[in-house]
Design an enzyme around this catalytic site. Structure first.
Site, PDB file in Angstrom:
ATOM      1  N   CYS A   1       0.932  -1.185  -0.044  1.00 52.81           N
ATOM      2  CA  CYS A   1      -0.003   0.180   0.144  1.00 52.81           C
ATOM      3  C   CYS A   1       0.971   1.306   0.116  1.00 52.81           C
ATOM      4  CB  CYS A   1      -0.899  -0.087   1.196  1.00 52.81           C
ATOM      5  SG  CYS A   1      -0.347   0.046   2.926  1.00 52.81           S
ATOM      6  N   THR A   2       2.139   1.143   0.828  1.00 49.14           N
ATOM      7  CA  THR A   2       3.062   2.296   0.668  1.00 49.14           C
ATOM      8  C   THR A   2       3.325   2.569  -0.644  1.00 49.14           C
ATOM      9  OG1 THR A   2       3.527   1.806   2.843  1.00 49.14           O
ATOM     10  CG2 THR A   2       5.233   3.351   1.407  1.00 49.14           C
TER      11      THR A   2
END
Ligand SMILES: [Zn+2]
Lengths: 414, 542
Positions: A197-198
C-alpha cells in the site's frame, strides 16, 4: 608425517608435533588423503580454494552455477577482465591448479541440487561460501539428513561463511551435535521489503519508487519476462519508470546504482572481509581434518566498522528445528480463524520464513499453491473457518519452496 | 541517466560502502610493504583489488622453496629470484589500474642509511621486522605523521599494532543519523507542525500525519501548560497522554502514533565525543599544517557559539516514517533547507579561517563541509600511543599489572563458553601479546626462534620461559602469570607462518588500512591479537 615437501614447510611444525592445544586423535596424514567440497566459487570461494590448496589439501571439488561478472573483479581475485562470462568454478579451478602444483581441483558448473546424497557422501567435509539463504538451507538439510547415528562415517561437518560489508561470520555445523543452519534461521537479516500500500499509494523514499516500477509496473508491461538485474535494458526501463514516479511525487534520490541495488538486493562486498571469513573457514577445516588444534565452538562473528570486534560462542541447537530436531510445531489458534489467516500466521513465524506454504491434513489437501488446477480447487477453503476444515489437535503437513523438508504442525483450538 | 562505466561497475560492491570520495582517497594512496611474506602479500592483495594508487614491496630476500608453501604470489619458477620482484609481478595482475614497484634491498640497510625513502608513502606496513630497526623506523614515521602498521603471524597467533600520532574520522557510518530537533524546533519546523488542523481530519488523514508533527504539537501543548519539557515520570506520562488524545479520531491502524510514542523522548545534543573534540587545543592552535578536519572543527565551533545557539548544524536527514507523500516530502525539504542554511553559515566561518591562515578559498570544497556538518555528532579522533613509548617506557607507562592483563581480556567481550579442559587458559589472548614479545627477545639472545627444528622443542621451552619471565619482571608484572602450556604452544609453532593465519591477518590488516586511507569507519586503537586455535580475538590499547 614422513615426507616434508616444499609445500608444507609452513605447517609442518604443527603437524609433526602435538601440543597443549591439540585435540585428541591428532591425525596430520588425513590432510593429504581427504576430499573436500567447496560450494561457491565467488568472493569466499576464490579465497577458500587458495587457502585450502596452500594448507596442503590435495583433492578439492568446487561447485558454482554462476558465470563471472565485471562487478566480481574487485574481490574474486582468480578472475580477470577476459574471464567475464565464463564459469566461475572452471576458471577458479584452473587457476589454482596452475599456481599450486600437486593440488587437484575438480569444478562443477551447475547447481548443488543437481547432485545427490551419494555425491555429497564422498567428502570428508563441506565448506560453503554462498550468498543465498535458499541454497544454504538446501545443502544443510541434505547433509544433516545424511547423518546416520549408527554410522559415524556419515557425519559430514559443514563449515559455513558469510559476509556483508564490513561484517561476517564463520561457523561449524556438526550434524546432530551442534546447531544446524536451520536452527539459526532467525538470525538471518531479511531483505528489506515495503508494504504494497505504501508503494502504491504513499511513496516517500526512492526505494518505494523503484519497487513501484519493479513490483507493480513491470508485470503489467512485460507479463512474460522475469526481471534480469544484470540486463542493463531491464534496469534502464525500471530506472526510467521509477524516475517518472519520483518526479510525480517530488522524491529525490533515484539513481541507476540504487535501482540495481534494490532490484538485485545487492549486498556490499569487499576483498578484505571475504579474506577474513574465508581464511577462518579454511583454518577450521585444517584443524578439524588434522586435529592439530582445538577448533571453533561453533560460531564466530566479525564486525569491522568500529575497531575490530569478534564474538565467539556456541550456537544452541533448537529443539523443534525442522531439519535436525523433532520437526513438530504446535500452534494455538482460535477455531473461528480462517485458513487464510492461519497461513498468514505461518508466514510470519520467523523460524521458518515460509513464502508460499501448502497445507495438507491427514485426509485431504487444504490448500495447495501448485499446480494451478489444484490451487484453484483448494482456493475455496481459504475463507472457511478452521473448525470446518480440521479437528482440534489435528496434525497438518506443511510444505513450502523455502522449506527443505515438510513440517508437522499440530493445531490446537483456543 | 547513463549506465555506469566499466570502472564504476568493477567497484560497485565497494562504492556502496565508502562512495566515490572514499574511492578517490584510496586511489591517491601509496602503500609500502616491508617484507613480501605471506602475510604481507595477502594484505597487498586486499588493497590492490579495491584499487589503491600504488604499492611498493621492499624485500632483500631471494625466493626460497619454503616461501612457495605459504605465499600465493609466487610460482615454482620464482625460486632463487628476487622476492620483491616476483610477488610484485603477480600482485600487479590483480588490477591494471594499480601501479606496482619493487625494491630488492634489505630493509635494515634502508632504515639505517636512508630514512627519507620512507617519506614518500601514505602508509607503511612492516611485516616480521625486528625490534631495533622497527623502533628506528617507527620514530621517523611518527615524526612525519605517516601511519605504521606492524603485523606478525606466528603459528596460530596473529598480532597487529597501529601507530600514528592522530587519526581523524568524519564518516564513522553510524547505523542511522536521526536529528529531528524535537526539543528545540527551528521556526520553519514549528510553522509546518502548526499548519495541521487535526479537528478537521478524516481517520485516514490522521493516520498519515508524520510522527514528527504529532510530537512537536504535543510538546508545544505540554510546554504551554508546564513551561518546560517533560522530565518527571508523571510529566512524561502526561505528555504521552497528549499524544494519545490525538489518536481518538483514528479508526484504522495507528502506526504513526506508535512511532510517536516510541520516539517521544528522543533528543539530540552534542555527544561527549564531539564536545571533547571541540575542546581540543588543535582548534585554538590552527596553522598552515593543520588538517582539514581541525579547520572544519573550528568553523563548527564558531557556528555552535553563534547561529547554532549551542546546537550543532541540522543533519538534514529524515528517517522513513508512516506518512502521506506530501507531508513527508515537505518535512524532508524543511530539514534539508535548514541543513543547507547551517552549512552555509559554517562555510562562512570556514572562509574566514582559511583567509586568516592564508590558505586558498577552495582548499576545502563545499561537499566536504556538508559531510562534516551532517556527521558533526559522530566525529572521531584517535590519538595513538607511539611504538617507541610502548617499548621504551614499558615499566612506567605500560602500566601492565596482573589485574590489567586479566582486565583487558574481558573488555567488550562476553566470557567464552568453552568447556574443554585447557580452554579456560585461553580466555586471555593478551598472553600472546606478551609471548610475541618474548619470542623476539629469544631471537635477540640466540639469533634464532624457538622450536624451529624438532630436536630443539624440549630444550627451548625452558629457554623461552626464562625470556618471558625476564620480560615480565622488567615490566613489573608477576612472572608466574604465563602458563607453561602457552609457552609450549609458542615453541611448538616454531615461528611458522601458516597460510590460513597469514590470510586472516591479511584481511584484518587490509580492512584497517582501508579505514585509515579512506578516513571512514573507525580503525583499531591500538593492538589486536587473533587466536586461531579457538578463533577468538582481543582488542586492547597498550
Ligand atoms: Zn537444526
Amino acid at each position: 608425517m614422513t615426507h616434508q615437501t616444499q609445500w608444507t614447510t609452513s605447517i609442518y611444525p604443527l603437524l609433526e608435533r602435538t601440543g597443549p592445544f591439540a585435540n585428541t586423535g591428532f591425525e596430520p596424514e588425513a590432510l593429504h588423503t581427504c576430499k573436500i567440497l567447496v560450494i561457491g566459487a565467488g568472493g569466499l570461494g576464490c579465497e577458500l580454494l587458495k587457502n585450502l590448496a596452500l594448507s596442503g589439501f590435495k583433492d578439492i571439488h568446487v561447485i558454482d552455477m554462476d558465470t563471472i561478472d565485471i562487478s566480481n573483479l574487485n574481490r574474486q581475485f582468480l578472475f580477470r577482465q577476459s574471464d567475464v562470462g565464463k564459469s566461475k568454478a572452471e576458471v577458479a579451478a584452473n587457476f589454482i591448479m596452475k599456481r599450486i602444483v600437486g593440488c587437484k581441483v575438480t569444478p562443477y558448473f551447475g547447481k548443488i541440487q543437481d547432485k545427490d546424497t551419494e555425491y555429497y557422501s564422498q567428502f570428508t567435509l563441506i565448506i560453503c561460501g554462498l550468498d543465498s539463504v535458499e541454497a544454504r538451507r538446501w545443502i544443510n538439510a541434505t547433509v544433516v539428513g545424511m547423518f546416520d547415528p549408527e554410522d559415524p562415517s556419515t557425519l559430514k561437518p559443514i563449515i559455513d561463511g558469510g559476509t556483508e560489508g564490513l561484517k561476517g561470520q564463520s561457523r561449524i555445523i556438526l550434524p546432530s551435535f551442534t546447531a544446524c543452519y536451520e536452527c539459526s534461521l532467525e538470525m538471518q537479516t531479511k531483505p528489506k521489503t515495503f508494504p504494497i500500500c505504501t508503494i502504491a499509494n504513499t511513496p516517500r523514499l526512492p526505494e518505494h519508487c523503484i519497487e513501484f516500477a519493479s513490483v507493480l509496473e513491470w508485470p503489467k508491461h512485460f507479463p512474460d519476462t522475469k526481471i534480469d538485474g544484470d540486463d542493463p535494458t531491464h534496469i534502464k526501463w525500471l530506472l526510467n519508470t521509477a524516475l517518472e514516479r519520483a518526479k510525480e511525487f517530488n522524491i529525490a534520490g533515484v539513481t541507476y546504482s540504487l535501482t540495481q541495488g534494490v532490484v538485485k538486493n545487492i549486498i556490499p562486498a569487499i576483498a578484505s572481509t571475504n579474506a577474513i571469513v574465508a581464511a577462518s573457514c579454511a583454518n577450521e577445516a585444517f584443524k578439524i581434518v588434522t586435529n592439530c588444534s582445538i577448533y571453533l565452538n561453533n560460531y564466530m562473528m566479525y564486525t569491522g566498522d568500529d575497531s575490530i570486534y569478534t564474538l565467539t560462542f556456541p550456537l544452541e541447537k533448537k529443539e523443534n528445528c525442522s531439519v535436525c530436531g523433532s520437526a513438530k510445531v504446535n500452534l494455538d489458534i482460535s477455531k473461528e480463524k480462517t485458513l487464510l489467516e492461519l497461513i498468514d500466521i505461518l508466514k510470519e513465524l520467523p523460524e521458518f520464513q515460509l513464502k508460499k506454504p501448502s497445507l495438507r491434513s491427514l485426509k485431504t489437501s487444504l490448500y495447495m499453491q501448485a499446480p494451478p488446477f489444484l490451487e484453484e480447487k483448494t482456493r475455496v477453503n481459504l475463507d472457511k473457518p478452521l473448525m470446518e476444515l480440521i479437528t482440534n489437535g489435528e496434525e497438518l503437513t506443511i510444505t513450502d519452496i523455502n522449506l527443505p523438508i515438510s513440517l508437522q504442525l499440530t493445531v490446537t483450538f483456543v | 541517466m547513463q549506465q555506469p562505466n566499466t570502472k564504476t561497475q568493477r567497484y560497485d560492491r565497494q562504492l556502496r560502502l565508502w562512495h566515490n570520495h572514499g574511492q578517490q582517497a584510496l586511489e591517491n594512496s601509496k602503500v609500502l610493504l616491508i617484507n613480501g611474506s605471506a602475510t604481507g602479500t595477502e594484505i597487498l592483495k586486499n588493497l590492490v583489488l579495491p584499487g589503491i594508487q600504488s604499492f611498493t614491496v621492499l624485500d632483500g630476500n631471494k625466493v626460497a622453496n619454503a616461501d612457495l608453501g605459504n605465499n600465493f604470489f609466487l610460482t615454482r619458477e620464482s625460486v632463487g629470484k628476487s622476492r620483491s620482484k616476483e610477488v610484485t609481478d603477480l600482485l600487479r595482475e590483480l588490477n591494471n589500474d594499480v601501479e606496482g614497484n619493487h625494491l630488492e634491498e634489505d630493509p635494515t640497510n634502508l632504515i639505517n642509511n636512508d630514512l627519507n625513502f620512507f617519506k614518500k608513502f601514505t602508509i607503511v606496513v612492516a611485516s616480521q621486522l625486528i625490534e631495533v630497526e622497527l623502533l628506528k623506523l617507527s620514530a621517523f614515521l611518527w615524526e612525519n605523521n605517516i601511519p605504521l602498521i606492524v603485523v606478525r603471524t606466528y603459528g596460530f597467533i596473529g598480532y597487529l599494532r597501529i601507530a600514528v600520532p592522530e587519526h581523524t574520522v568524519v564518516e564513522t557510518h553510524p547505523e542511522q543519523i536521526v536529528d529531528l530537533r524535537l526539543d528545540s524546533p527551528f521556526k520553519e519546523l514549528s510553522t509546518f507542525a502548526n499548519s495541521f488542523d487535526f479537528s478537521t481530519m478524516t481517520s485516514f488523514e490522521l493516520s498519515h500525519v508524520p510522527y514528527v508533527v504529532l510530537l512537536l504539537r504535543s510538546l508545544g501543548e505540554f510546554r504551554q501548560q508546564y513551561g518546560h519539557l517533560p522530565s518527571s515520570t508523571n510529566e512524561k506520562n502526561e505528555f504521552k497522554n497528549l499524544i494519545k488524545q490525538k489518536m481518538s479520531g483514528v479508526t484504522s491502524e495507528t502506526e504513526n502514533f506508535d512511532e510517536a510514542l516510541s520516539s517521544a523522548f528522543r533528543t539530540y545534543s552534542p555527544t561527549s565525543n564531539t564536545q571533547s573534540i571541540l575542546q581540543d587545543e588543535k582548534i585554538s592552535n590552527l596553522n598552515l599544517k593543520s588538517t582539514n578536519f581541525w579547520i572544519l572543527a573550528k568553523a563548527l565551533k564558531s557556528f555552535i557559539e553563534n547561529e547554532g545557539n549551542g546546537f550543532l548544524p541540522v543533519a538534514g536527514t529524515l528517517p522513513d516514517m508512516k506518512s502521506d507523500t506530501t507531508s513527508y516530502v515537505e518535512l524532508q525539504t524543511i530539514y534539508k533547507n535548514k541543513a543547507k542554511q547551517d552549512v552555509a553559515s559554517v562555510n562562512n566561518y570556514l572562509l574566514e579561517i582559511l583567509n586568516n591562515l592564508g590558505k586558498p578559498k577552495d582548499s576545502i570544497p563545499l561537499e566536504e563541509v556538508e559531510r562534516f556538518c551532517k556527521n558533526a555528532n559522530f566525529l572521531r579522533v584517535i590519538k595513538y600511543r607511539s611504538l617507541n613509548d610502548e617499548y621504551l617506557n614499558a615499566s612506567t607507562t605500560l602500566g601492565f599489572t596482573t589485574n590489567d592483563i586479566l582486565h583487558l581480556t574481558v573488555l567488550k567481550k562476553k566470557k567464552f563458553f568453552y568447556k574443554g579442559k585447557l580452554l579456560e587458559d585461553l580466555n586471555s589472548n593478551v598472553v600472546f601479546f606478551v609471548l610475541i614479545r618474548a619470542v623476539d627477545s629469544f631471537w635477540e639472545k640466540y639469533r634464532r626462534y624457538p622450536g624451529v627444528h624438532n630436536s630443539e622443542v624440549d630444550a627451548d621451552i625452558p629457554l623461552l620461559k626464562r625470556c618471558t619471565q625476564n620480560l615480565l619482571q622488567g615490566w613489573g608484572v608477576n612472572p608466574g602469570l604465563i602458563q607453561d602450556d602457552h609457552i609450549h604452544c609458542m615453541v611448538r609453532a616454531g615461528a611458522c607462518e601458516m597460510h590460513n593465519m597469514a590470510a586472516i591477518q591479511g584481511g584484518i590488516v587490509a580492512q584497517e588500512i582501508i579505514k585509515i586511507l579512506t578516513g571512514q569507519y573507525i580503525p583499531l586503537d591500538n593492538s589486536f591479537i587473533f587466536n586461531g586455535m579457538n578463533s577468538t580475538s582481543t582488542t586492547f590499547r597498550i
